[in-house]
Design a protein around this motif. Structure first.
Motif, PDB file in Angstrom:
ATOM      1  N   ILE A  47       0.606   1.078  -9.982  1.00 14.48           N
ATOM      2  CA  ILE A  47       0.054  -0.171 -10.518  1.00 14.48           C
ATOM      3  C   ILE A  47      -1.469  -0.166 -10.400  1.00 14.48           C
ATOM      4  CG2 ILE A  47      -0.078  -2.682 -10.161  1.00 14.48           C
ATOM      5  CD1 ILE A  47       2.868  -2.453  -9.062  1.00 14.48           C
ATOM      6  N   ILE A  48      -1.974   0.188  -9.224  1.00 16.20           N
ATOM      7  CA  ILE A  48      -3.433   0.156  -9.069  1.00 16.20           C
ATOM      8  C   ILE A  48      -4.110   1.311  -9.795  1.00 16.20           C
ATOM      9  CG2 ILE A  48      -3.487  -1.240  -6.962  1.00 16.20           C
ATOM     10  CD1 ILE A  48      -3.878   1.362  -5.401  1.00 16.20           C
ATOM     11  N   GLN A  49      -3.370   2.405  -9.995  1.00 15.05           N
ATOM     12  CA  GLN A  49      -3.942   3.504 -10.792  1.00 15.05           C
ATOM     13  C   GLN A  49      -4.167   3.046 -12.242  1.00 15.05           C
ATOM     14  OE1 GLN A  49      -1.549   7.061 -11.564  1.00 15.05           O
ATOM     15  NE2 GLN A  49      -3.364   8.368 -11.337  1.00 15.05           N
ATOM     16  N   PHE A  50      -3.172   2.327 -12.783  1.00 16.78           N
ATOM     17  CA  PHE A  50      -3.338   1.736 -14.128  1.00 16.78           C
ATOM     18  C   PHE A  50      -4.588   0.862 -14.177  1.00 16.78           C
ATOM     19  CE2 PHE A  50       1.479   1.855 -15.097  1.00 16.78           C
ATOM     20  CZ  PHE A  50       1.336   2.968 -15.910  1.00 16.78           C
ATOM     21  N   ARG A  51      -4.800   0.110 -13.109  1.00 15.39           N
ATOM     22  CA  ARG A  51      -5.902  -0.855 -13.087  1.00 15.39           C
ATOM     23  C   ARG A  51      -7.225  -0.247 -12.649  1.00 15.39           C
ATOM     24  NH1 ARG A  51      -4.057  -6.224 -12.725  1.00 15.39           N
ATOM     25  NH2 ARG A  51      -5.938  -6.764 -11.556  1.00 15.39           N
ATOM     26  N   ASN A  52      -7.161   1.066 -12.304  1.00 17.01           N
ATOM     27  CA  ASN A  52      -8.357   1.762 -11.859  1.00 17.01           C
ATOM     28  C   ASN A  52      -8.958   1.109 -10.597  1.00 17.01           C
ATOM     29  OD1 ASN A  52     -10.082   3.848 -12.018  1.00 17.01           O
ATOM     30  ND2 ASN A  52     -11.364   2.990 -13.652  1.00 17.01           N
ATOM     31  N   GLU A  53      -8.075   0.769  -9.674  1.00 15.31           N
ATOM     32  CA  GLU A  53      -8.497   0.143  -8.420  1.00 15.31           C
ATOM     33  C   GLU A  53      -8.080   1.032  -7.250  1.00 15.31           C
ATOM     34  OE1 GLU A  53      -6.406  -3.578  -8.394  1.00 15.31           O
ATOM     35  OE2 GLU A  53      -7.771  -4.531  -9.816  1.00 15.31           O
ATOM     36  N   PRO A  54      -8.790   0.959  -6.128  1.00 11.47           N
ATOM     37  CA  PRO A  54      -8.316   1.668  -4.931  1.00 11.47           C
ATOM     38  C   PRO A  54      -7.248   0.830  -4.217  1.00 11.47           C
ATOM     39  CG  PRO A  54     -10.405   0.600  -4.474  1.00 11.47           C
ATOM     40  CD  PRO A  54     -10.085   0.299  -5.903  1.00 11.47           C
ATOM     41  N   PRO A  55      -6.461   1.435  -3.312  1.00 13.11           N
ATOM     42  CA  PRO A  55      -5.486   0.628  -2.563  1.00 13.11           C
ATOM     43  C   PRO A  55      -6.195  -0.398  -1.677  1.00 13.11           C
ATOM     44  CG  PRO A  55      -5.547   2.902  -1.714  1.00 13.11           C
ATOM     45  CD  PRO A  55      -6.413   2.857  -2.925  1.00 13.11           C
ATOM     46  N   SER A  56      -5.576  -1.579  -1.519  1.00 11.30           N
ATOM     47  CA  SER A  56      -6.202  -2.594  -0.661  1.00 11.30           C
ATOM     48  C   SER A  56      -5.527  -2.667   0.708  1.00 11.30           C
ATOM     49  CB  SER A  56      -6.166  -3.963  -1.338  1.00 11.30           C
ATOM     50  OG  SER A  56      -4.846  -4.451  -1.381  1.00 11.30           O
ATOM     51  N   HIS A  57      -4.489  -1.812   0.900  1.00 10.29           N
ATOM     52  CA  HIS A  57      -3.750  -1.783   2.166  1.00 10.29           C
ATOM     53  C   HIS A  57      -3.138  -0.394   2.224  1.00 10.29           C
ATOM     54  CE1 HIS A  57      -0.474  -2.606   5.038  1.00 10.29           C
ATOM     55  NE2 HIS A  57      -1.001  -3.783   5.314  1.00 10.29           N
ATOM     56  N   ILE A  58      -2.974   0.174   3.426  1.00 12.97           N
ATOM     57  CA  ILE A  58      -2.510   1.565   3.477  1.00 12.97           C
ATOM     58  C   ILE A  58      -1.005   1.718   3.269  1.00 12.97           C
ATOM     59  CG2 ILE A  58      -4.463   2.366   4.877  1.00 12.97           C
ATOM     60  CD1 ILE A  58      -2.617   2.331   7.314  1.00 12.97           C
ATOM     61  N   VAL A  59      -0.228   0.678   3.538  1.00  9.26           N
ATOM     62  CA  VAL A  59       1.215   0.753   3.310  1.00  9.26           C
ATOM     63  C   VAL A  59       1.611  -0.033   2.058  1.00  9.26           C
ATOM     64  CG1 VAL A  59       3.480   0.184   4.286  1.00  9.26           C
ATOM     65  CG2 VAL A  59       1.690   1.073   5.771  1.00  9.26           C
ATOM     66  N   LEU A  60       0.900  -1.109   1.794  1.00 15.66           N
ATOM     67  CA  LEU A  60       1.190  -1.984   0.649  1.00 15.66           C
ATOM     68  C   LEU A  60      -0.031  -1.982  -0.281  1.00 15.66           C
ATOM     69  CD1 LEU A  60       2.126  -4.849   3.112  1.00 15.66           C
ATOM     70  CD2 LEU A  60       3.797  -3.341   2.043  1.00 15.66           C
ATOM     71  N   PRO A  61      -0.176  -0.899  -1.083  1.00 16.13           N
ATOM     72  CA  PRO A  61      -1.450  -0.709  -1.800  1.00 16.13           C
ATOM     73  C   PRO A  61      -1.780  -1.804  -2.820  1.00 16.13           C
ATOM     74  CG  PRO A  61       0.137   1.014  -2.375  1.00 16.13           C
ATOM     75  CD  PRO A  61       0.756   0.216  -1.290  1.00 16.13           C
ATOM     76  N   ALA A  62      -0.759  -2.516  -3.309  1.00 16.66           N
ATOM     77  CA  ALA A  62      -1.024  -3.522  -4.340  1.00 16.66           C
ATOM     78  C   ALA A  62      -0.770  -4.935  -3.818  1.00 16.66           C
ATOM     79  CB  ALA A  62      -0.162  -3.247  -5.579  1.00 16.66           C
TER      80      ALA A  62
END
Lengths: 193, 456
Positions: free
Chosen positions: B135-150
């Protein structure tokens, strides 16, 4: 070379040697292993059914009779309609609906089942199948992971081993639990007597 | 950017801040329920911490043992001193095997090395296969949490993202439906990829194998359907014995999400027939952190994310308010080691309440390290000059009792009689979004000498 420079830097920086602790063999447990396993597996989205050896076939037909393509690692059970051993490329397993696999043992504290290369014609099988049935003897259960690793050490495994606890799942969208992420959408464990 | 500035952006949306706070506290609460099922929880934490302490003190020996056993198992072992060397290893391996398309499962190390943009620049298609990461790759974003990236996104935003990138109907926001759509999309990717890349949760010195823990099954789907498996491992991920996994597997998932264990705990010893395994051992600053006595315990981390879920600052400021790839309390003690100047504000993004230390499954003294970093960074002039000036002035005031008393009298008079605009303005950060407490008429010292000293 980086290997040498990394190791040299580690030797220079590492703290004074600290001893390695002795591990517990297994913590004492009160209670019924089978009940604990069933309860925990339910919690992680799977289900465990106690069943006698002779009833396995009938039960699987009743539960999963609507599915088309079934693979099984035990030739004595008579419902497999694909011979996965004759397949070379694991990608050809893509249409398998159900995999029925006899496995080593279960872990009561977390509902996990241990399986290795020698239980699998292809490593991909328990992941690529849409539904999964794992069969373990009811009596061979261990209580926790310490005991599980003691047992793995004795039995050894060669290439690949995996603990599977329930069906594949994700909570990546707003923390809502969804069963069936990339792997099986259901996981049933038969505890045989 | 400073943490406080980035956090200001996040909290400007009040509703989202509250929602984010609750979502993470929900995970923390699940963790609490899970650990209460394990009577010997504290004993396990102590064991894990001792094993990790041994690992750090014997890391060179264990790494060599691990390497020798891995080679015996047929695994190709590479070493990388930094991110650049790591990325080049990956690219060379992919070129050697003529790989065009790579499926990746979650690895914070490859995030740290900025691998994806590097590979894409070199013409490789990289597909993140963890649902949150896709999901965040589509949005071109980095993960915001190490276990729950989105974790920072709502289901409506995910639906919108899939509408844009997967062409689904507009307005779908049911997590079950969205997950099914991603499942179908990623299945095709698994079936057409040439190589799979994974992280490593534990590298086992006495077997030369490694373990990866996941819930979705994406790691194993990728690995077992590919000809090439590349695994990246930080040097600190080593454990001495296979049976040590008994301790760590009991701690990891319970701390991370409240599950009794991850759905899949996969042990890779050798490649399946027709496949090769490449393993890259990465330093990238870790061996330096090993030499910092106050901070060496930060290398114990098993990346469960429990410190983030419990942190009152992380929960209300979000992962993107931290300048380093790993956010939250653990990120705030790792980041200054990686780059003290760039991440100097991170150790200040804490109330030092100590909740992170309490939940850490390997007993890292996180809040103590945050406090130490504040001192070290200030001493080394890595913090902002205004912060240093204020600290210096406070130091002088607190060193001279008469000056301190005089400042107290002045402050009480000023706060009591000044018009509002003189107190609540840009200079007073403590007056932002909150009322200051009412000013007492006298100091404790005055009160004490009047009421108690005479009676003694």
């Amino acid at each position: 070379m980086s290997r040498e420079s990394i190791l040299a830097q580690i030797r220079k920086s590492k703290p004074e040697l600290v001893g390695l602790p002795i591990l517990p063999e297994c913590h004492i447990v009160e209670g019924d292993l089978t009940e604990q396993f069933k309860k925990t597996l339910l919690l992680v989205g799977g289900q465990a059914i106690e069943i006698s050896e002779g009833d396995i076939e009938l039960h699987i037909k009743k539960m999963f009779g609507y599915l088309k393509l079934t693979a099984c690692n035990d030739g004595t059970l008579n419902f497999s309609n694909i011979d996965t051993c004759s397949i070379d490329d694991p990608r050809e397993l893509r249409d398998i609906d159900l995999a029925v696999l006899r496995c080593r043992f279960g872990v009561a504290e977390n509902g996990a089942v241990w399986l290795t290369d020698s239980d699998l014609s292809h490593r991909a099988l328990p992941f690529i199948t849409q539904h999964c049935v794992l069969i373990i003897p009811k009596n061979g259960m261990v209580w926790n992971m310490h005991e599980a690793y003691q047992r793995i050490k004795q039995e050894n495994y060669n290439g690949f081993g995996v603990f599977i606890s329930g069906p594949s799942k994700t909570a990546d969208i707003e923390q809502s639990l969804v069963i069936g992420a990339h792997g099986p959408k259901s996981l049933t464990v038969f505890l045989t007597t | 950017m400073k943490h406080s500035e980035a956090a200001e952006k996040f909290i400007s949306d009040n509703e989202r801040t509250n929602w984010h706070d609750k979502a993470l506290w929900f995970v923390r609460a699940k963790r609490d329920i899970a650990i209460k099922q394990v009577a010997e929880w504290e004993e396990l934490r102590a064991l894990a911490s001792q094993i990790k302490a041994h690992v750090m003190s014997n890391l060179d020996v264990l790494l060599e043992q691990f390497e020798a056993n891995a080679i015996k198992n047929g695994i190709h072992v590479h070493w990388a001193k930094d991110a650049e060397e790591h990325n080049n290893h990956v690219l060379n391996i992919l070129k050697e095997h003529r790989v065009k398309s790579l499926v990746k499962s979650k690895s914070m190390l490859t995030e740290e090395c900025h691998l994806n943009p590097f590979l894409e620049k070199n013409g490789i298609e990289v597909i993140d296969t963890d649902l949150g990461e896709r999901i965040i790759q589509f949005r071109n974003e980095p993960p915001s949490h190490i276990v729950l990236p989105a974790i920072h996104l709502t289901k409506e935003e995910v639906g919108e993202t899939f509408h844009t990138h997967l062409g689904i109907e507009k307005g779908i926001s049911d997590p079950k439906i969205l997950t099914d759509i991603a499942r179908a999309h990623l299945r095709e990717k698994f079936l057409s990829a040439d190589a799979a890349m994974t992280g490593v949760n534990f590298g086992i010195a006495d077997t030369g194998g490694f373990v990866v823990c996941t819930n979705e099954g994406n790691t194993d789907m990728g690995v077992h359907l590919s000809q090439v498996h590349i695994a990246s491992m930080g040097i600190e991920k080593i454990i001495p014995r296979q049976e040590d996994l008994g301790v760590f597997t009991r701690l990891l998932a319970r701390s991370a999400t409240g599950q009794p264990v991850t759905t899949y705990t996969s042990h890779y010893l050798t490649a399946q027939s027709g496949q090769v395994i490449h393993l890259i051992i990465v330093d990238n600053g870790r061996s330096k952190q090993l030499g910092r006595a106050d901070y060496v315990k930060s290398l114990f981390c098993i990346r469960c994310g429990a410190c983030m879920n419990t942190c009152p600052v992380y929960r209300r400021s979000g992962g993107y308010s931290y300048s380093y790839g790993i956010p939250g309390p653990i990120g705030s003690i790792l980041a200054p080691g990686a780059n003290p100047k760039e991440h100097s504000s991170m150790p200040f993004a804490s109330t030092l309440c100590g909740s992170c230390t309490d939940v850490c499954p390997v007993k890292i003294d996180i809040h103590q390290q945050l406090y130490s970093w504040r001192q070290d960074l200030t001493e080394d002039k890595k913090t902002s000059s205004s912060k240093r000036l204020i600290m210096k002035m406070m130091g002088i005031v607190l060193a001279y009792p008469k000056l301190y008393r005089f400042s107290g009298i002045t402050a009480r008079w000023f706060l009591g009689f000044s018009p509002r605009f003189l107190i609540y303005n840009k200079l007073n950060l403590w007056g932002k979004q909150r009322e200051l407490p009412s000013v007492p008429t006298e100091s404790f010292r005055d009160w004490y000498s009047k009421n108690r000293r005479a009676n003694l």
